[in-house]
Motif scaffolding. Structure first.
Motif, PDB file in Angstrom:
ATOM      1  N   PRO A  91      10.302  12.935 -11.471  1.00 15.11           N
ATOM      2  CA  PRO A  91       9.377  12.165 -12.320  1.00 15.11           C
ATOM      3  C   PRO A  91       9.912  10.795 -12.699  1.00 15.11           C
ATOM      4  O   PRO A  91       9.165   9.960 -13.202  1.00 15.11           O
ATOM      5  CB  PRO A  91       9.200  13.065 -13.547  1.00 15.11           C
ATOM      6  CG  PRO A  91      10.338  14.006 -13.525  1.00 15.11           C
ATOM      7  CD  PRO A  91      10.729  14.187 -12.096  1.00 15.11           C
ATOM      8  N   GLY A  92      11.181  10.548 -12.421  1.00 11.02           N
ATOM      9  CA  GLY A  92      11.757   9.239 -12.692  1.00 11.02           C
ATOM     10  C   GLY A  92      11.466   8.206 -11.618  1.00 11.02           C
ATOM     11  O   GLY A  92      11.874   7.046 -11.734  1.00 11.02           O
ATOM     12  N   ILE A  93      10.722   8.602 -10.585  1.00 14.46           N
ATOM     13  CA  ILE A  93      10.392   7.710  -9.471  1.00 14.46           C
ATOM     14  C   ILE A  93       8.915   7.338  -9.536  1.00 14.46           C
ATOM     15  O   ILE A  93       8.059   8.196  -9.792  1.00 14.46           O
ATOM     16  CB  ILE A  93      10.700   8.390  -8.124  1.00 14.46           C
ATOM     17  CG1 ILE A  93      12.208   8.588  -7.962  1.00 14.46           C
ATOM     18  CG2 ILE A  93      10.133   7.598  -6.951  1.00 14.46           C
ATOM     19  CD1 ILE A  93      12.602   9.385  -6.746  1.00 14.46           C
ATOM     20  N   ALA A  94       8.614   6.081  -9.302  1.00 13.23           N
ATOM     21  CA  ALA A  94       7.222   5.629  -9.200  1.00 13.23           C
ATOM     22  C   ALA A  94       6.801   5.792  -7.740  1.00 13.23           C
ATOM     23  O   ALA A  94       6.892   4.868  -6.935  1.00 13.23           O
ATOM     24  CB  ALA A  94       7.087   4.185  -9.658  1.00 13.23           C
ATOM     25  N   TYR A  95       6.359   6.982  -7.398  1.00 13.04           N
ATOM     26  CA  TYR A  95       5.976   7.323  -6.026  1.00 13.04           C
ATOM     27  C   TYR A  95       4.698   6.577  -5.660  1.00 13.04           C
ATOM     28  O   TYR A  95       3.791   6.431  -6.471  1.00 13.04           O
ATOM     29  CB  TYR A  95       5.755   8.828  -5.957  1.00 13.04           C
ATOM     30  CG  TYR A  95       5.646   9.447  -4.598  1.00 13.04           C
ATOM     31  CD1 TYR A  95       6.744   9.547  -3.753  1.00 13.04           C
ATOM     32  CD2 TYR A  95       4.441  10.001  -4.167  1.00 13.04           C
ATOM     33  CE1 TYR A  95       6.648  10.166  -2.518  1.00 13.04           C
ATOM     34  CE2 TYR A  95       4.337  10.628  -2.936  1.00 13.04           C
ATOM     35  CZ  TYR A  95       5.443  10.706  -2.111  1.00 13.04           C
ATOM     36  OH  TYR A  95       5.340  11.330  -0.888  1.00 13.04           O
TER      37      TYR A  95
END
Length: 306
Positions: free
Chosen positions: A78-82
């Protein structure tokens, strides 16, 4: 059902696409078709890619995962802006896997941009300098999405006219692209990419549920989520200390449950607010599918009549 040919030419196989709004029964249909074809299910929902939020994003449960192989669910921190681009890269990797070469691929989800990219390719985009990206992310945190949308309307009115004022992720992206290239993101998006799947040779299904039925289903599903782990998921998410502008932090229900944890809302009040937000989201999804998916898509009412 005949064979469906992949655009990248890695194999001849059946490909089925199932689009539809949240809570419309897409996953159940995908499981049924996977059972009939011996196929595998591939996630096409931008929130279900994130780890931690299993219940809150209605990811397939343990029984579903036992019934058929599932891919691209919960594989992103969830720490990645996919992004859509990263999803497309992950899909291409799946399509090239030798052990899946003869498997029916069933793509299921509610993210219209994923289906558009899959069938039409992804337009080339300019590289964004780190300082430009950092600037607009900071502006998002400082000013909020509505003020950023007003800035975009002055810089790039064409892009602003296509985006909601609350959609800060896409507003920020449009500002980044304009500053980096001097061109509207809309102009970049018009440049055709290379599709991974030939749209003429895939079976394409869009679920168009009865709205009253869908609204009731959304309410009951969210009430169940609150009782089966959604609150604990948000607690776990908060321990990561993530910026509020990340997509996972903006999943429907996260903000409402945060208010419960802060004792500013009751569980029932939070469920009601999240249900309203989900219904509004489903309405936007249905509008997008109705306007963007052509006559070559099968329109499936749900629940089925009779």
């Amino acid at each position: 059902m005949g064979d469906f040919q992949l655009g990248i030419g890695v194999a001849t196989r059946q490909v089925i696409l199932i689009a539809g709004p949240t809570a419309s029964g897409k996953s159940a249909l995908a499981l049924r078709l996977a059972g009939e074809t011996g196929g595998v299910i591939v996630n096409a929902d931008s929130m279900q890619v994130y780890d931690v939020l299993n219940v809150l994003t209605a990811r397939p449960g343990p029984d579903d995962l036992k019934s058929a192989p599932h891919y691209l669910y919960g594989h992103v921190s969830p720490g990645i802006a996919y992004s859509t681009g990263r999803w497309l890269i992950d899909v291409e990797g799946l399509l090239k896997r030798a052990e899946l070469a003869e498997k029916t691929m069933i793509f299921v989800g509610g993210t219209g941009l994923y289906f558009r990219a899959l069938l039409g390719g992804l337009s080339a985009m300019p590289a964004i300098p780190p300082d430009v990206r950092a600037h607009w992310r900071q502006q998002d945190s400082a000013l909020g999405s509505e003020n950023l949308h007003a800035i975009l309307a002055r810089k790039d009115p064409l892009a602003a006219s296509t985006l909601r004022t609350t959609d800060s992720q896409r507003v920020v992206r449009a500002l980044e692209v304009f500053d980096a290239s001097g061109r509207s993101i809309v102009e970049w998006q018009k440049e055709a990419g290379i599709p991974l799947i030939d749209p003429a040779l895939a079976r394409k299904i869009v679920i168009e549920p009865d709205r009253k039925w869908l609204g009731s289903r959304i309410a009951s599903r969210f009430a169940a989520m609150m009782k089966t782990g959604a609150i604990d998921e948000v607690k776990s998410l908060l321990t990561l200390g993530l910026p509020n502008e990340l997509p996972a932090m903006r999943a429907i229900g996260v903000r409402e449950i945060c208010e419960v944890l802060a004792k500013r809302l009751s569980v029932e009040e939070a469920a009601e607010l999240a249900t309203i937000a989900t219904r509004q989201y489903a309405k936007r999804q249905m509008t997008w599918f109705r306007n963007q998916l052509g006559d070559d898509w099968e329109r499936l009412p749900f629940p089925p009549s009779g």
